[in-house]
Write a protein that holds these residues in place. Structure first.
Motif, PDB file in Angstrom:
ATOM      1  N   PHE A   1       0.837  -1.199   0.000  1.00  0.00           N
ATOM      2  CA  PHE A   1       0.000   0.000   0.000  1.00  0.00           C
ATOM      3  C   PHE A   1       0.871   1.248   0.000  1.00  0.00           C
ATOM      4  CE2 PHE A   1      -2.120   3.513   2.068  1.00  0.00           C
ATOM      5  CZ  PHE A   1      -3.375   3.517   1.499  1.00  0.00           C
ATOM      6  N   ALA A   2       1.854   1.295   0.891  1.00  0.00           N
ATOM      7  CA  ALA A   2       2.722   2.467   0.996  1.00  0.00           C
ATOM      8  C   ALA A   2       3.513   2.694  -0.288  1.00  0.00           C
ATOM      9  CB  ALA A   2       3.670   2.307   2.177  1.00  0.00           C
ATOM     10  N   ILE A   3       3.854   1.615  -0.985  1.00  0.00           N
ATOM     11  CA  ILE A   3       4.676   1.733  -2.187  1.00  0.00           C
ATOM     12  C   ILE A   3       3.856   2.125  -3.411  1.00  0.00           C
ATOM     13  CG2 ILE A   3       6.168   0.467  -3.796  1.00  0.00           C
ATOM     14  CD1 ILE A   3       7.047  -1.260  -1.414  1.00  0.00           C
ATOM     15  N   PHE A   4       2.686   1.518  -3.601  1.00  0.00           N
ATOM     16  CA  PHE A   4       1.981   1.624  -4.881  1.00  0.00           C
ATOM     17  C   PHE A   4       0.682   2.422  -4.847  1.00  0.00           C
ATOM     18  CE2 PHE A   4       4.278  -2.490  -5.127  1.00  0.00           C
ATOM     19  CZ  PHE A   4       5.144  -2.165  -6.162  1.00  0.00           C
ATOM     20  N   PHE A   5      -0.028   2.491  -3.723  1.00  0.00           N
ATOM     21  CA  PHE A   5      -1.385   3.057  -3.722  1.00  0.00           C
ATOM     22  C   PHE A   5      -1.338   4.567  -3.926  1.00  0.00           C
ATOM     23  CE2 PHE A   5      -5.380   4.569  -1.918  1.00  0.00           C
ATOM     24  CZ  PHE A   5      -6.288   3.655  -2.423  1.00  0.00           C
TER      25      PHE A   5
END
Length: 523
Positions: free
Chosen positions: A220-224
């Motif tokens: 989540f932190a990387i892509f969202f």
């Protein structure tokens, strides 16, 4: 697509009714002129990823509640407390499931979706570690409240994400996808909880939740991407600070390297201008839970929330009492109780997509009937559209079938029939009550397209408070009234208050228009 001349006539009539030039219709999801920007710049593939992550995030709140059911009797014995006292940990969970989104919903509408998700999961992971290590009923009770606070915001945030990227004509299907996360939990959570409790002990349940949350929050932190319309508009305004994902950051740096100095200067100026325009429309402040009370205070939204909470409470009294009843009648252990939740969960999982497809079909049907062209790119003007009829015509049959099934369930349980009978009825109730609840929730988001997370938080507050009351007394009601009469009473409550739906069909459009005009005058 709406004809621009029709849109102009609608705007003119609204202006004359208020005596001055009005701001854009707050119930228009986006301007619909031919040359206006799209409602969302995210591609279909990126929307699928966004909604999938929102659905996965919404999985954790019901997962944490339902994974706990098979271990209730074990925990009662370990902590030497009664079943009623142990049910209070369910009640407290529901209370905070209603309270926490009033803060997180306002935070998400104001500061963006990503910050709200990250803060919520940080609290959630910490609470689960504490639950795995604690050794007293008091600690269990308090940490369950904290666990609920961290995870419960995800359902409100998921609905907000859908409203960020999907127009009203497609919102039923997209909401069905995002609701599949919360609905799949009743199918698999009790099974997982039963296996873990039976073979590894009840503490393994909470360590499992820690691992699951970590698996979610890292990608989540990387892509969202940030989707909050108050932060990135339709997705075309670059995010900044903690609203930006690592992927967005890398893409922005790569794009900057390929630009000339003049292009970089112009790009920075354009981004600053767009961010400044959005920032002027919002003020960063401490989240205000009173915004949800304003939603509850509206005539149409308040009635909708009240009836939706009755449907939810009927749903939850069945799931909360099932461990108690199945151990009492069939003598099941934790694993067997968990397996008994599978039919209920399968029905609940199938409900959002079933109801969503039906809602979108009914939207197209009614739009054709009233002569409205649907604009899937920019969104539709809902000012003169029979929104209540579109949503409630789908929900009412589900409510009728669900109420009748609940009545039968009470007497089947009273007769102590073969296990197949209550499990089949569980499937039907999971399908119908969840579908009805989903229809009414989509209707609420349509009422508040500019603050969907806050509206959903109000939904959570009312339904969870009423559901908490139901779980607190359901076992007492079963013992005092008998199984058959207890669920007959619950079914009767659902039917008795069903005229609220007729009231919304009759006066809902008028109340919605009154609220629209008040919002215009305020602006």
């Amino acid at each position: 697509m709406y004809d621009s001349r029709r849109q102009s006539s609608i705007s003119s009539s609204s202006s004359s009714s208020t005596g001055h030039e009005t701001s854009p219709d707050p119930e228009t999801l986006a301007p619909v002129e031919t040359n206006s920007p799209p409602y969302s710049v995210f591609s279909h593939r990126k929307k699928l990823f966004i909604v999938f992550m929102a659905a996965f995030g919404g999985f954790f709140s019901p997962l944490s509640a339902n994974i706990y059911f098979p271990a209730l009797e074990t925990l009662s014995r370990e902590f030497h407390v009664s079943d009623t006292l142990m049910n209070l940990t369910l009640t407290s969970y529901l209370i905070f499931q209603g309270l926490a989104p009033t803060l997180f919903g306002d935070l998400a509408d104001m500061a963006g979706r990503r910050p709200a998700y990250i803060i919520g999961f940080t609290i959630y992971i910490g609470a689960n570690i504490g639950l795995a290590l604690q050794n007293s009923y008091a600690a269990l009770f308090i940490l369950r409240c904290l666990q609920s606070s961290g995870s419960s915001a995800t359902i409100a945030l998921g609905n907000g994400v859908v409203a960020d990227v999907a127009v009203s004509s497609e919102r039923g299907t997209w909401m069905g996808i995002v609701s599949s996360g919360p609905m799949v939990a009743p199918a698999i959570a009790p099974v997982i909880g039963g296996v873990l409790s039976q073979y590894l002990g009840w503490r393994a349940i909470f360590w499992f939740l820690v691992i699951m949350a970590a698996v979610y929050i890292v990608p989540f932190a990387i892509f969202f991407p940030e989707t909050g319309r108050g932060v990135v508009g339709n997705g075309s305004v670059p995010p900044q600070g903690w609203n930006i994902s690592l992927l967005n950051y890398w893409e922005a740096r790569k794009a900057t390297k390929n630009q000339s100095e003049l292009q970089r200067t112009m790009s920075r100026a354009s981004r600053r201008s767009a961010r400044s325009e959005l920032a002027q429309k919002r003020k960063f402040r401490f989240p205000n839970p009173l915004g949800t009370l304003k939603v509850i205070g509206q005539k149409d939204a308040g009635l909708l929330l009240f009836y939706n909470s009755i449907v939810y409470t009927a749903f939850y009294t069945v799931t909360a009492s099932a461990p108690y009843l199945f151990e009492q009648i069939y003598g099941f252990n934790d694993l067997q109780i968990g397996l008994c939740f599978i039919p209920f969960g399968i029905g609940a999982f199938a409900a959002p997509m079933t109801a969503g497809k039906l809602m979108d079909w009914n939207y197209r049907r009614v739009a054709k009937k009233v002569g409205m062209a649907i604009d899937r790119k920019r969104g539709d003007n809902l000012q003169n559209f029979p929104l209540e009829r579109v949503r409630l015509m789908v929900s009412i049959p589900f409510i009728v079938i669900g109420s009748a099934t609940l009545l039968c369930y009470g007497w089947v349980i009273w007769l102590e029939t073969h296990l197949a009978a209550p499990l089949v009825l569980h499937f039907i109730m999971g399908l119908t009550f969840t579908a009805a609840f989903n229809c009414l929730s989509v209707m609420l988001v349509d009422y508040y397209p500019t603050s969907p997370a806050t509206a959903t938080a109000a939904n959570n507050l009312v339904r969870c408070f009423m559901g908490a009351g139901g779980t607190a007394v359901i076992n007492i009601m079963i013992d005092s009234m008998g199984r058959g009469w207890c669920f007959t009473f619950v079914s009767a409550v659902v039917v008795t208050f069903s005229p609220i739906l007729w009231v919304l069909l009759r006066w809902g459009p008028t109340w919605r228009e009154e609220r629209r005009l008040r919002m215009e005058e305020k602006k």
